[in-house]
Design a protein around this motif. Structure first.
Motif, mmCIF file in Angstrom:
data_model
loop_
_atom_site.group_PDB
_atom_site.id
_atom_site.type_symbol
_atom_site.label_atom_id
_atom_site.label_comp_id
_atom_site.label_asym_id
_atom_site.label_seq_id
_atom_site.Cartn_x
_atom_site.Cartn_y
_atom_site.Cartn_z
ATOM 1 N N UNK A 1 44.645 44.585 43.447
ATOM 2 C CA UNK A 1 44.258 44.298 42.058
ATOM 3 C C UNK A 1 43.198 43.206 41.998
ATOM 4 N N UNK A 2 43.301 42.222 42.882
ATOM 5 C CA UNK A 2 42.308 41.135 42.893
ATOM 6 C C UNK A 2 40.950 41.621 43.404
ATOM 7 N N UNK A 3 40.965 42.550 44.370
ATOM 8 C CA UNK A 3 39.704 43.110 44.861
ATOM 9 C C UNK A 3 38.951 43.758 43.713
ATOM 10 N N UNK B 1 39.592 33.880 46.311
ATOM 11 C CA UNK B 1 40.634 33.542 45.346
ATOM 12 C C UNK B 1 41.998 33.396 46.016
ATOM 13 N N UNK B 2 42.220 34.180 47.053
ATOM 14 C CA UNK B 2 43.549 34.219 47.680
ATOM 15 C C UNK B 2 43.687 33.277 48.864
ATOM 16 N N UNK B 3 42.601 32.623 49.250
ATOM 17 C CA UNK B 3 42.663 31.722 50.403
ATOM 18 C C UNK B 3 42.776 32.452 51.724
ATOM 19 N N UNK B 4 42.208 33.653 51.783
ATOM 20 C CA UNK B 4 42.249 34.458 53.010
ATOM 21 C C UNK B 4 40.835 34.715 53.505
ATOM 22 N N UNK B 5 40.713 35.170 54.732
ATOM 23 C CA UNK B 5 39.411 35.594 55.238
ATOM 24 C C UNK B 5 39.128 37.005 54.728
ATOM 25 N N UNK C 1 49.412 48.178 39.957
ATOM 26 C CA UNK C 1 49.119 46.956 40.715
ATOM 27 C C UNK C 1 48.769 45.797 39.791
ATOM 28 N N UNK C 2 48.081 46.105 38.685
ATOM 29 C CA UNK C 2 47.714 45.050 37.728
ATOM 30 C C UNK C 2 48.953 44.424 37.104
#
Length: 305
Positions: free
Chosen positions: A16-18, A30-34, A74-75
């Motif tokens: 959903x963030x993608x 936003x998620x703190x990931x690579x 997902x939202x």
């Protein structure tokens, strides 16, 4: 709930963030990931569901028909997940995390830099990223938590909280006035060197005065324009000309006599309102809510309405 189910729920939130941020990189930030970690989780989710969710190219992403259907679910999961995160912060009394704040350079230097120091003394677990730039920032695309904006705002889905209003003054250095004389009426400005603020969107070289003869608007061919109000004030102190400027950008220059106010018998046009703007959400994160409350209470007395 077993681990595999938890992993799927987290992957759906990430999916959903993608879509929300329009790219794997945006979701990663936003998620703190690579970005590679986001790509792996998306691939694993598609493998688990047995369907392709996104068509990906080097420039953009596009939802497949199956992806559109999965996105609706997902939202909802993403919204619930973020509400629980906020609730957890509130229940634990925690105020922390990354807070991204956007503001014009002049107001940022004059007001936000000292305020951020005070705010972080109260909430040391908050990492503040202060972006000082004179351009229009899209809060959603640029993942901004709070923006400070000046002027009348267009209608939008954003929430705007009024912090105050600019107070205009027209002033110059004593040295400039000794050399060039002091204007007595607005029309005299046409014979002076004048300085004004200008950015990529607007040029503030039309100065409005209210006096005995009503409104007088002077359109000036200024000798110097700058897109930073702090630098503009410095240019006036250096004797380069007469400036129309927000009083809060001057520091103590008027009180100490480094600048002298002119045309004081005239009332200047009304100042622009200043707002704290943030995305509409049912539940604001504690860091954002506390920062907005702090701004409401502590924003500079020079421009509090």
């Amino acid at each position: 709930m077993n681990r595999k189910r938890v992993d799927i729920l987290q992957a759906l939130v990430l999916f959903a963030r993608i879509v929300q941020y329009g790219s794997l990189s945006g979701a990663a930030n936003h998620s703190g990931l690579s970005r590679s970690a986001v790509s792996k989780q998306l691939y694993a989710l598609e493998e688990k569901l047995g369907i392709r969710l996104l068509q990906r190219s080097t420039r953009n992403i596009k939802l497949t028909e199956a992806g559109k259907q999965v996105l609706r679910e997902a939202t909802q999961i993403q919204a619930a997940y973020e509400r629980v995160e906020i609730l957890s912060e509130d229940l634990q009394g925690q105020v922390g995390g990354h807070l991204k704040v956007s503001c014009s350079a002049g107001i940022g230097r004059a007001h936000l830099v000292p305020l951020v120091k005070q705010f972080r003394a109260l909430y040391p677990k908050v990492h503040v990223q202060l972006l000082l730039e004179d351009r229009f920032v899209d809060l959603i695309d640029d993942q901004i938590d709070v923006a400070i904006r000046v002027g009348h705002l267009p209608d939008s889905s954003l929430i705007a909280l009024r912090l105050g209003e600019m107070t205009w003054v027209v002033c110059a250095s004593p040295d400039y006035l000794r050399k060039k004389g002091t204007p007595e009426i607005p029309a005299d400005l046409l014979q002076h060197d004048c300085l004004h603020y200008r950015n990529s969107q607007n040029s503030y070289n039309n100065w409005l005065f209210m006096g005995p003869n009503g409104e007088e608007r002077i359109s000036l061919n200024c000798c110097l324009s700058i897109n930073d109000s702090t630098a503009l004030a410095q240019a006036a102190e250096d004797g380069q000309g007469i400036v129309w400027i927000d009083k809060s950008s001057l520091g103590d220059a008027l009180e100490t006599g480094r600048l002298v106010q002119v045309l004081q018998d005239y009332t200047l046009g009304s100042g622009y309102p200043i707002y704290a703007v943030y995305p509409a959400r049912h539940h604001l994160p504690a860091k954002t809510r506390k920062f907005i409350e702090f701004l409401t209470e502590h924003f500079s007395p020079h421009i509090q309405s």
